[in-house]
Design an enzyme around this catalytic site. Structure first.
Site, PDB file in Angstrom:
ATOM      1  N   GLU A   1      12.163  28.134  56.485  1.00 30.38           N
ATOM      2  CA  GLU A   1      11.232  28.211  55.366  1.00 30.38           C
ATOM      3  C   GLU A   1      11.068  29.658  54.894  1.00 30.38           C
ATOM      4  O   GLU A   1      10.370  30.436  55.522  1.00 30.38           O
ATOM      5  CB  GLU A   1       9.871  27.672  55.808  1.00 30.38           C
ATOM      6  CG  GLU A   1       9.935  26.354  56.567  1.00 30.38           C
ATOM      7  CD  GLU A   1       8.654  26.052  57.339  1.00 30.38           C
ATOM      8  OE1 GLU A   1       7.567  26.451  56.897  1.00 30.38           O
ATOM      9  OE2 GLU A   1       8.753  25.430  58.413  1.00 30.38           O
TER      10      GLU A   1
ATOM     11  N   HIS B   1       9.148  24.915  52.124  1.00 32.25           N
ATOM     12  CA  HIS B   1       9.134  24.324  53.472  1.00 32.25           C
ATOM     13  C   HIS B   1      10.362  23.411  53.625  1.00 32.25           C
ATOM     14  O   HIS B   1      10.253  22.187  53.691  1.00 32.25           O
ATOM     15  CB  HIS B   1       7.828  23.537  53.626  1.00 32.25           C
ATOM     16  CG  HIS B   1       7.413  23.272  55.030  1.00 32.25           C
ATOM     17  ND1 HIS B   1       8.228  22.662  55.953  1.00 32.25           N
ATOM     18  CD2 HIS B   1       6.248  23.521  55.667  1.00 32.25           C
ATOM     19  CE1 HIS B   1       7.573  22.547  57.090  1.00 32.25           C
ATOM     20  NE2 HIS B   1       6.379  23.069  56.949  1.00 32.25           N
TER      21      HIS B   1
HETATM   22  O1  LIG Z   1       2.127  19.162  59.344  1.00 34.54           O
HETATM   23  P1  LIG Z   1       2.252  20.196  58.251  1.00 34.54           P
HETATM   24  O2  LIG Z   1       0.941  20.614  57.665  1.00 34.54           O
HETATM   25  O3  LIG Z   1       3.212  19.752  57.199  1.00 34.54           O
HETATM   26  O4  LIG Z   1       2.870  21.489  58.929  1.00 34.54           O
HETATM   27  C1  LIG Z   1       4.062  21.403  59.629  1.00 34.54           C
HETATM   28  C2  LIG Z   1       4.427  22.771  60.216  1.00 34.54           C
HETATM   29  O5  LIG Z   1       4.735  23.648  59.145  1.00 34.54           O
HETATM   30  C3  LIG Z   1       5.225  24.918  59.563  1.00 34.54           C
HETATM   31  O6  LIG Z   1       5.492  25.673  58.413  1.00 34.54           O
HETATM   32  C4  LIG Z   1       4.175  25.615  60.381  1.00 34.54           C
HETATM   33  O7  LIG Z   1       4.653  26.871  60.827  1.00 34.54           O
HETATM   34  C5  LIG Z   1       3.788  24.743  61.566  1.00 34.54           C
HETATM   35  O8  LIG Z   1       2.756  25.387  62.295  1.00 34.54           O
HETATM   36  C6  LIG Z   1       3.336  23.379  61.076  1.00 34.54           C
HETATM   37  O9  LIG Z   1       3.072  22.557  62.194  1.00 34.54           O
END
Ligand SMILES: O=P(O)(O)OC[C@H]1O[C@@H](O)[C@H](O)[C@@H](O)[C@@H]1O
Length: 307
Positions: free
Chosen positions: A282, A173
């Site tokens: 990502e 991510h």
């Molecule tokens: O707030 P989190 O759980 O870290 O996720 C952040 C974002 O992560 C992304 O990978 C998703 O596609 C989104 O939908 C999400 O909002």
């Protein structure tokens, strides 16, 4: 030394001589929270994210495993319904294993530093009620002058002969720092079909007219389905420079995410205006589940290169 432990041994710091490059990896989540080329920071880290192990890190490179998003996003999520959003790896305490590049050089003779981190399902109390397969994860983070490479090795470690194939997804991510998320551009995904999560996960295609992707202040939450692109290029815009992303072919999906002003308003761990300072690109396995036989290992690698 290419590797030191800092902040009460909670962060592994990789450094190349002469301040050429550095990376900081928080043992919590094995989250890379800083990657610098010279003095230039390449990753975004929210000023409001807690770093004390109380919540997943808003920034850096959180690791997503074994489920991308909430399990309810996936039709074929049988047996995975109780896995928390984005999985369990990003909120677990990992162990620092070893510093492989003891002499500070890789096989090509380049200055390099590597740290390895490990996480076993045996060290996660109560994991059986969320995820039925025992696993061992090893995560290698390697720094060279211009590159950051991360390799996640996922092993299905069941010793039971009756054990079914382990089902998982995984993703890096990456929160990539940009001068402005409104004007930076992303190239390399043209022609791919994607699920637009800002529009009910409708299937769409990135047409040549919309390439390169420039968000211009609009939210993006798109899962590009693949095949794995050879190269995804992030350009910073008028000031020049950017990053290139390559990855192993076994992780064909690419999520492009930025919440824009409206989405950011609901995010307590993001500082004011923070959404303008990053774009998430990502790579991973985020659509359908990988199935891994017991005793087998799946390796997912990505390299980020500063240009
Ligand atoms: O707030 P989190 O759980 O870290 O996720 C952040 C974002 O992560 C992304 O990978 C998703 O596609 C989104 O939908 C999400 O909002």
């Amino acid at each position: 030394m290419p590797l030191t432990l800092v902040k009460n041994d909670s962060i592994a710091r990789l450094e190349l001589p002469g301040g050429k490059a550095s990376a900081d990896v928080l043992l919590y989540g094995a989250t890379v929270i800083s990657w610098k080329v010279g003095s230039a920071e390449k990753l975004f880290l929210s000023k409001k994210t807690p770093l004390d192990g109380s919540a997943a890190i808003r920034g850096g490179i959180p690791l997503v495993f074994p489920v991308f998003g909430p399990a309810s996003d996936h039709e074929d999520n049988e047996g995975l319904e109780n896995v928390p959003r984005h999985g369990v790896a990003r909120t677990a305490q990992w162990q620092l294993k070893q510093n492989k590049e003891v002499d500070g050089k890789n096989a090509q003779g380049q200055e390099s530093a590597t740290a390895s981190f490990a996480l076993s399902s045996q060290d996660l109390p109560g994991i059986d009620s969320k995820y039925q397969w025992p696993f061992e994860l090893v995560y290698d983070v390697t720094l060279t002058a211009k590159n950051l490479t991360t390799s996640l090795h996922i092993t299905h470690s069941s010793s039971s002969s009756a054990s079914a194939p382990m089902r998982f997804q995984c993703l890096c991510h990456n929160y990539l720092a940009v001068p402005s998320s409104l004007s930076c551009s992303v190239k390399g995904l043209v022609g791919q079909c994607y699920l637009d999560k800002t529009d009910g996960a409708k299937g769409k295609m990135l047409s040549p007219e919309k390439d390169p992707i420039i968000l211009n202040g609009q939210a993006s939450d798109a899962v590009y389905l693949g095949p794995a692109p050879d190269l995804v290029e992030l350009s910073y815009g008028s000031q020049g420079g950017g990053l290139q992303l390559t990855r192993s072919e076994n992780c064909p999906q690419t999520v492009v995410w930025n919440p824009a002003e409206e989405g950011a308003a609901g995010m307590k761990d993001l500082h004011e205006g923070g959404w303008k300072e990053y774009i998430c690109i990502e790579p991973g396995k985020a659509n359908g589940f990988e199935e891994l036989e017991k005793g087998q290992t799946f390796t997912f690698a990505q390299t980020l290169t500063a240009v």
